[in-house]
Design an enzyme around this catalytic site. Structure first.
Site, mmCIF file in Angstrom:
data_model
loop_
_atom_site.group_PDB
_atom_site.id
_atom_site.type_symbol
_atom_site.label_atom_id
_atom_site.label_comp_id
_atom_site.label_asym_id
_atom_site.label_seq_id
_atom_site.Cartn_x
_atom_site.Cartn_y
_atom_site.Cartn_z
ATOM 1 N NE ARG A 1 -3.964 -2.089 2.004
ATOM 2 C CZ ARG A 1 -3.761 -3.170 2.752
ATOM 3 N NH1 ARG A 1 -2.766 -3.199 3.632
ATOM 4 N NH2 ARG A 1 -4.558 -4.208 2.631
ATOM 5 C CE LYS B 1 0.395 14.332 -14.640
ATOM 6 N NZ LYS B 1 0.097 14.854 -16.000
ATOM 7 C CD GLU C 1 8.907 16.711 -22.644
ATOM 8 O OE1 GLU C 1 8.306 17.741 -22.276
ATOM 9 O OE2 GLU C 1 8.319 15.651 -22.974
ATOM 10 C CE LYS D 1 6.707 17.574 -14.080
ATOM 11 N NZ LYS D 1 6.752 16.354 -14.855
ATOM 12 C CD GLU E 1 -2.437 17.562 -16.487
ATOM 13 O OE1 GLU E 1 -1.432 16.902 -16.225
ATOM 14 O OE2 GLU E 1 -2.993 17.563 -17.597
ATOM 15 N NE ARG F 1 1.942 17.568 -13.200
ATOM 16 C CZ ARG F 1 2.418 16.664 -12.372
ATOM 17 N NH1 ARG F 1 1.987 16.594 -11.131
ATOM 18 N NH2 ARG F 1 3.338 15.781 -12.760
ATOM 19 C CG ASN G 1 -0.406 18.291 -20.847
ATOM 20 O OD1 ASN G 1 0.496 17.518 -20.499
ATOM 21 N ND2 ASN G 1 -1.574 18.350 -20.234
ATOM 22 C CG HIS H 1 3.069 16.839 -24.254
ATOM 23 N ND1 HIS H 1 3.931 17.903 -24.218
ATOM 24 C CD2 HIS H 1 3.715 15.810 -23.636
ATOM 25 C CE1 HIS H 1 5.051 17.537 -23.602
ATOM 26 N NE2 HIS H 1 4.942 16.269 -23.235
ATOM 27 C CG HIS I 1 0.435 12.373 -26.445
ATOM 28 N ND1 HIS I 1 -0.192 12.892 -25.341
ATOM 29 C CD2 HIS I 1 1.650 11.945 -26.017
ATOM 30 C CE1 HIS I 1 0.611 12.801 -24.292
ATOM 31 N NE2 HIS I 1 1.731 12.223 -24.677
ATOM 32 C CG HIS J 1 7.347 11.836 -25.071
ATOM 33 N ND1 HIS J 1 5.977 11.881 -25.193
ATOM 34 C CD2 HIS J 1 7.683 12.826 -24.196
ATOM 35 C CE1 HIS J 1 5.502 12.842 -24.407
ATOM 36 N NE2 HIS J 1 6.515 13.424 -23.791
HETATM 37 N N1 LIG Z 1 5.822 10.761 -15.233
HETATM 38 C C1 LIG Z 1 5.902 11.815 -16.003
HETATM 39 O O1 LIG Z 1 5.577 12.942 -15.591
HETATM 40 C C2 LIG Z 1 6.421 11.656 -17.387
HETATM 41 C C3 LIG Z 1 6.739 12.790 -18.155
HETATM 42 C C4 LIG Z 1 7.283 12.599 -19.423
HETATM 43 C C5 LIG Z 1 7.499 11.311 -19.895
HETATM 44 N N2 LIG Z 1 7.183 10.232 -19.143
HETATM 45 C C6 LIG Z 1 7.418 8.864 -19.625
HETATM 46 O O2 LIG Z 1 8.818 8.707 -19.798
HETATM 47 C C7 LIG Z 1 9.040 7.667 -20.742
HETATM 48 C C8 LIG Z 1 10.174 8.063 -21.658
HETATM 49 O O3 LIG Z 1 11.320 8.233 -20.892
HETATM 50 P P1 LIG Z 1 12.773 8.348 -21.573
HETATM 51 O O4 LIG Z 1 12.719 9.200 -22.763
HETATM 52 O O5 LIG Z 1 13.695 8.689 -20.465
HETATM 53 O O6 LIG Z 1 13.009 6.880 -22.137
HETATM 54 P P2 LIG Z 1 13.610 5.514 -21.529
HETATM 55 O O7 LIG Z 1 13.454 5.435 -20.085
HETATM 56 O O8 LIG Z 1 13.071 4.437 -22.367
HETATM 57 O O9 LIG Z 1 15.156 5.690 -21.867
HETATM 58 C C9 LIG Z 1 15.565 5.749 -23.220
HETATM 59 C C10 LIG Z 1 16.668 4.722 -23.527
HETATM 60 O O10 LIG Z 1 17.900 5.197 -23.011
HETATM 61 C C11 LIG Z 1 18.520 4.202 -22.207
HETATM 62 N N3 LIG Z 1 19.246 4.944 -21.169
HETATM 63 C C12 LIG Z 1 18.720 5.592 -20.110
HETATM 64 N N4 LIG Z 1 19.678 6.251 -19.458
HETATM 65 C C13 LIG Z 1 20.827 6.017 -20.106
HETATM 66 C C14 LIG Z 1 22.188 6.451 -19.916
HETATM 67 N N5 LIG Z 1 22.507 7.320 -18.940
HETATM 68 N N6 LIG Z 1 23.120 5.995 -20.757
HETATM 69 C C15 LIG Z 1 22.786 5.166 -21.774
HETATM 70 N N7 LIG Z 1 21.533 4.743 -22.030
HETATM 71 C C16 LIG Z 1 20.570 5.168 -21.192
HETATM 72 C C17 LIG Z 1 17.397 3.342 -21.710
HETATM 73 O O11 LIG Z 1 17.846 2.053 -21.408
HETATM 74 C C18 LIG Z 1 16.453 3.353 -22.902
HETATM 75 O O12 LIG Z 1 16.855 2.393 -23.839
HETATM 76 C C19 LIG Z 1 7.720 7.436 -21.439
HETATM 77 O O13 LIG Z 1 7.185 6.207 -21.020
HETATM 78 C C20 LIG Z 1 6.838 8.582 -20.970
HETATM 79 O O14 LIG Z 1 5.480 8.218 -20.888
HETATM 80 C C21 LIG Z 1 6.653 10.397 -17.898
HETATM 81 ZN ZN LIG Z 2 6.503 15.100 -22.472
#
Ligand SMILES: NC(=O)c1ccc[n+]([C@@H]2O[C@H](COP(=O)([O-])OP(=O)(O)OC[C@H]3O[C@@H](n4cnc5c(N)ncnc54)[C@H](O)[C@@H]3O)[C@@H](O)[C@H]2O)c1
Ligand SMILES: [Zn+2]
Length: 382
Positions: A130, A152, A194, A235, A245, A249, A253, A256, A260, A274
């Site tokens: 939990r 999030k 971003e 942020k 949000e 917040r 977006n 986005h 998306h 993304h």
């Molecule tokens: N929670 C939120 O507020 C929020 C906001 C924006 C995006 N997201 C989510 O984030 C995700 C995308 O995240 P991302 O772009 O970081 O992608 P990711 O986590 O998939 O990382 C991208 C790639 O880089 C590799 N990698 C990560 N760090 C590394 C490093 N230091 N050196 C070498 N390789 C490395 C990973 O293994 C992966 O293959 C999506 O699922 C999206 O929905 C969430």
């Molecule tokens: Zn984003």
């Protein structure tokens, strides 16, 4: 809560949520201080580091050594990398591994990785017993400036992205800018979109500074830390004002809704990351704002010029396989935008610009106007 540092150049940004305030520590090599920080935050706690295969290869040993040095007990859980890990199956794998590692209510889960690991592990922590506390150690630029801050968390359903999740704030974020040195350049650029977003939506001076200093940010060095700190501060301020949000917040977006739709049209594949979708979406939002007479065309062109200069895609035609089905069709894009949660009762909510540095939430945009605009962009890119 901030532990004194041996190095003087790390920056601490506070996320000032009532009852759940936490620090974001930003700096080169701050990963080395992870153990000391966790020991101070939660004396005697056990920890488990959850990471993906690729991040493990580069950074897991360093993280484990930092914990060992401070006498913090830890175990490791490694999942496959990539968006497909934000799944029920991987959530189960992590949950069972954390139970097996005897992580209890007063212990800490450490998410070491990009946004995928952060979202997934944050959600696993939210539902384990939990709710146990977790620490974000973001390793992509996107995660350092965006996904690791704000609470999030979640996974994808076969029916859509991020449909299963919870708000669960971390108790600490440790963003080591040196770990970005191993990040593939294309991933770094996607995260930069971003970062630029914070300038475009709320800080004209920052946008101007990025125009002048982007090369230094890509190279590393203090400009990188500074830009990440400014982004986190932006942020953090928005999250502190509107955690769930219900208002402001949504400004985050910017770009986005268009983005998306493009991600969906390309099947959330490597054809479009993304952040790349956000870059194109931000240019479209600026150009659409100009179409509505909210900003001069030259302002939209300025947004586009900067993103193009760092090598980001900025128009629909830049998407790999653009000419294929779906993408080159305004109606198909509109249908994808309609699936987005920002569309209600036939009206589109878009984040638009009144200036670079001043975004607004436009709730009653006529779909026909958006459609005509997209049609024009598809026809001539102008
Ligand atoms: N929670 C939120 O507020 C929020 C906001 C924006 C995006 N997201 C989510 O984030 C995700 C995308 O995240 P991302 O772009 O970081 O992608 P990711 O986590 O998939 O990382 C991208 C790639 O880089 C590799 N990698 C990560 N760090 C590394 C490093 N230091 N050196 C070498 N390789 C490395 C990973 O293994 C992966 O293959 C999506 O699922 C999206 O929905 C969430
Ligand atoms: Zn984003």
């Amino acid at each position: 809560m901030t532990v004194p540092l041996k190095r003087s150049d790390s920056v601490v940004v506070e996320v000032a949520l009532p009852d759940r305030a936490y620090d974001i520590v930003i700096g080169r090599d701050v990963l080395g201080s992870l153990g000391v920080r966790l020991a101070a935050l939660r004396p005697g706690a056990r920890t488990a580091i959850v990471t993906d295969r690729s991040v493990a290869r580069h950074w897991l040993e360093k993280a484990e050594a930092a914990l060992a040095q401070a006498g913090v007990a830890t175990s490791r859980v490694i999942v496959e990398e990539g968006e497909s890990s934000k799944s029920y199956a991987t959530l189960e794998q992590i949950s069972e591994a954390l139970i097996a590692a005897r992580i209890e209510r007063n212990d800490l889960v450490v998410a070491l990785g990009g946004g995928v690991v952060g979202d997934l592990v944050g959600f696993a922590a939210a539902i384990l017993r939990r709710g146990v506390d977790f620490v974000q150690v973001p390793t992509t630029l996107l995660a350092q400036v965006d996904s690791s801050v704000g609470g999030k968390t979640g996974i994808n359903s076969p029916q859509g992205k991020n449909l299963i999740g919870a708000f669960h704030q971390p108790v600490l974020v440790v963003a080591d800018t040196a770990v970005l040195d191993t990040l593939p350049a294309r991933q770094f650029r996607a995260g930069y979109a971003e970062m630029a977003k914070y300038g475009v939506l709320g800080d004209a001076a920052f946008f101007g500074w990025l125009e002048a200093n982007h090369a230094e940010i890509f190279k590393g060095g203090t400009a990188r830390e500074h830009a990440i700190a400014i982004s986190c501060r932006a942020k953090a301020a928005i999250v502190a004002r509107d955690e769930r949000e219900t208002g402001d917040r949504a400004l985050l977006n910017l770009g986005h809704t268009f983005g998306h739709a493009l991600e969906a049209a390309t099947g959330f594949s490597d054809r479009l990351f993304h952040g790349e979708g956000v870059a194109i979406g931000m240019v479209l939002a600026a150009e659409f704002s100009a179409t509505l007479g909210m900003i001069p065309q030259a302002e939209a062109a300025r947004v586009k010029r900067h993103l193009a200069e760092v090598g980001l895609p900025t128009q629909l035609q830049d998407v790999a396989g653009f000419a294929q089905e779906g993408l080159a069709d305004a109606d198909a894009l509109m249908a994808l935008m309609a699936q987005d949660k920002k569309v209600r009762r036939g009206q589109v909510t878009l984040i638009l610009l009144e200036a670079i540095g001043r975004a607004v939430i436009a709730r009653n945009v006529e779909p026909a106007t958006v459609r005509d605009f997209l049609q024009r962009k598809l026809a001539n890119g102008k």
